[in-house]
Design a protein around this motif. Structure first.
Motif, short mmCIF file in Angstrom:
data_model
loop_
_atom_site.label_atom_id
_atom_site.label_comp_id
_atom_site.label_asym_id
_atom_site.label_seq_id
_atom_site.Cartn_x
_atom_site.Cartn_y
_atom_site.Cartn_z
N ASP A 108 7.91 22.47 10.77
CA ASP A 108 8.20 21.96 9.42
C ASP A 108 9.60 21.36 9.32
O ASP A 108 10.19 21.27 8.24
N SER A 109 10.13 20.94 10.47
CA SER A 109 11.46 20.33 10.48
C SER A 109 11.50 19.06 9.63
O SER A 109 10.58 18.25 9.66
N LYS A 110 12.58 18.91 8.88
CA LYS A 110 12.77 17.72 8.05
C LYS A 110 13.73 16.74 8.73
O LYS A 110 14.03 15.67 8.18
N ASN A 111 14.19 17.10 9.91
CA ASN A 111 15.14 16.26 10.65
C ASN A 111 14.38 15.13 11.36
O ASN A 111 13.69 15.36 12.36
N ILE A 112 14.50 13.93 10.86
CA ILE A 112 13.75 12.78 11.39
C ILE A 112 14.15 12.47 12.82
O ILE A 112 13.30 12.20 13.68
N VAL A 113 15.46 12.50 13.11
CA VAL A 113 15.94 12.20 14.46
C VAL A 113 15.41 13.23 15.45
O VAL A 113 15.00 12.89 16.56
N GLU A 114 15.42 14.50 15.04
CA GLU A 114 14.91 15.57 15.90
C GLU A 114 13.43 15.35 16.23
O GLU A 114 13.00 15.51 17.37
N LYS A 115 12.68 14.96 15.23
CA LYS A 115 11.25 14.69 15.44
C LYS A 115 11.04 13.51 16.38
O LYS A 115 10.19 13.55 17.26
N LYS A 116 11.82 12.44 16.17
CA LYS A 116 11.69 11.26 17.03
C LYS A 116 12.10 11.58 18.46
O LYS A 116 11.51 11.05 19.41
N TYR A 117 13.11 12.43 18.63
CA TYR A 117 13.53 12.87 19.97
C TYR A 117 12.37 13.57 20.67
O TYR A 117 12.06 13.28 21.83
N PHE A 118 11.73 14.48 19.95
CA PHE A 118 10.60 15.24 20.48
C PHE A 118 9.45 14.31 20.86
O PHE A 118 8.87 14.40 21.95
N GLU A 119 9.14 13.37 19.96
CA GLU A 119 8.05 12.42 20.19
C GLU A 119 8.37 11.46 21.34
O GLU A 119 7.46 11.02 22.06
N SER A 120 9.65 11.14 21.53
CA SER A 120 10.05 10.22 22.60
C SER A 120 9.76 10.82 23.97
O SER A 120 9.36 10.12 24.90
N ILE A 121 9.97 12.12 24.11
CA ILE A 121 9.69 12.80 25.38
C ILE A 121 8.19 12.75 25.68
O ILE A 121 7.77 12.49 26.82
N ILE A 122 7.38 12.98 24.65
CA ILE A 122 5.92 12.91 24.82
C ILE A 122 5.51 11.50 25.22
O ILE A 122 4.70 11.31 26.13
N GLU A 123 6.08 10.50 24.54
CA GLU A 123 5.75 9.11 24.83
C GLU A 123 6.16 8.74 26.26
O GLU A 123 5.40 8.10 27.00
N ALA A 124 7.36 9.14 26.66
CA ALA A 124 7.86 8.81 28.01
C ALA A 124 7.03 9.51 29.09
O ALA A 124 6.76 8.93 30.14
N SER A 125 6.61 10.73 28.82
CA SER A 125 5.80 11.45 29.80
C SER A 125 4.45 10.77 30.00
O SER A 125 3.94 10.67 31.12
N ALA A 126 3.87 10.26 28.93
CA ALA A 126 2.59 9.56 29.02
C ALA A 126 2.76 8.21 29.72
O ALA A 126 1.96 7.83 30.58
N ARG A 127 3.84 7.52 29.37
CA ARG A 127 4.10 6.20 29.95
C ARG A 127 4.31 6.27 31.46
O ARG A 127 3.87 5.39 32.20
N HIS A 128 4.97 7.33 31.91
CA HIS A 128 5.29 7.46 33.33
C HIS A 128 4.41 8.50 34.05
O HIS A 128 4.70 8.88 35.17
N LYS A 129 3.35 8.92 33.34
CA LYS A 129 2.36 9.84 33.94
C LYS A 129 3.01 11.11 34.49
O LYS A 129 2.76 11.53 35.63
N ILE A 130 3.87 11.71 33.66
CA ILE A 130 4.53 12.96 34.02
C ILE A 130 3.83 14.11 33.29
O ILE A 130 3.66 14.07 32.07
N SER A 131 3.44 15.11 34.04
CA SER A 131 2.71 16.23 33.46
C SER A 131 3.65 17.18 32.73
O SER A 131 4.63 17.66 33.30
N ILE A 132 3.37 17.43 31.46
CA ILE A 132 4.13 18.40 30.68
C ILE A 132 3.16 19.27 29.90
O ILE A 132 2.00 18.90 29.69
N GLU A 133 3.63 20.42 29.47
CA GLU A 133 2.82 21.32 28.65
C GLU A 133 3.28 21.19 27.20
O GLU A 133 4.47 21.33 26.91
N HIS A 134 2.34 20.92 26.30
CA HIS A 134 2.64 20.77 24.88
C HIS A 134 1.96 21.89 24.12
O HIS A 134 0.74 21.99 24.09
N ILE A 135 2.77 22.76 23.51
CA ILE A 135 2.24 23.92 22.77
C ILE A 135 2.56 23.74 21.30
O ILE A 135 3.72 23.61 20.90
N GLU A 136 1.52 23.72 20.47
CA GLU A 136 1.71 23.55 19.04
C GLU A 136 1.65 24.90 18.34
O GLU A 136 0.93 25.81 18.76
N GLY A 137 2.45 25.04 17.28
CA GLY A 137 2.51 26.29 16.53
C GLY A 137 3.63 26.21 15.52
O GLY A 137 4.07 25.11 15.16
#
Length: 202
Positions: A108-137
């Protein structure tokens, strides 16, 4: 006998001296530089963070893309160095520490930059086919298991101790380098000592 000088006492110079000592056993090898335990090499630590350093500001930067492209080579190089040091008997434990890198953000973070930082890592991992674990909660988490850390003080102190037993380590900085007519180089250190060398690595 061939004389080789390595100038510097940081991580690059120590690793270079280690390689030179391995490749040129019959050479007379000198390592120049004052021992500074608070230099950048010792203080910063060796952070094997590549994907985890991606954010919304640098994700499309050419340097970021280059680092991600060659990420596996960098990680393999650390493994090779670890095996090399163990095989030589320089260390008897792994230089690689931890179980990986975790990035966490409140759902429930309201920090837009923090959210974009988090999303950028997911995007970069998909773009470069890097395996990461994503846990939602309540806290969304990303886990990058192959981006570990190195205790730089332990690593560099251990390499330096080994080199002191194998080559000439001069606790003084170089103040001048002059080229002779025969192509050789004269190095003058802070103690005003001058020595002639066949090759110099800076």
């Amino acid at each position: 006998m061939n004389k080789i000088a390595i100038v510097g006492r940081g991580s690059l110079a120590l690793i270079t001296a280690l390689e030179v000592e391995r490749e040129f056993k019959t050479s007379d090898i000198y390592l120049y530089g004052e021992q500074q335990k608070f230099s950048a090499s010792y203080a910063a630590g060796a952070m094997i963070n590549i994907l985890s350093e991606i954010d919304c500001f640098n994700i499309n930067h050419p340097l970021s893309n280059w680092k991600l492209k060659y990420r596996s080579l960098a990680l393999n190089a650390w493994e090779e160095l670890n095996n090399y040091l163990n095989n030589l008997g320089i260390i008897n434990q792994s230089i690689l520490k931890g179980t990986g890198t975790e990035i966490s953000i409140s759902s429930d973070s309201k920090n837009i930059v923090e959210k974009k930082y988090f999303e950028s890592i997911i995007e970069a991992s998909a773009r470069h086919k890097i395996s990461i674990e994503h846990i939602e909660g309540p806290h969304n988490k990303l886990f990058i298991d192959d981006e570990r850390s190195v205790d730089s003080k332990f690593l560099l102190n251990t390499i330096e101790k080994y080199l002191i037993s194998k080559i000439k380590c001069v606790n003084s900085n170089i103040v001048s380098i002059k080229t002779c007519s025969n192509g050789k180089l004269v190095l003058k250190d802070g103690k005003n000592d001058e020595i002639l060398f066949d090759q110099v690595v800076i």
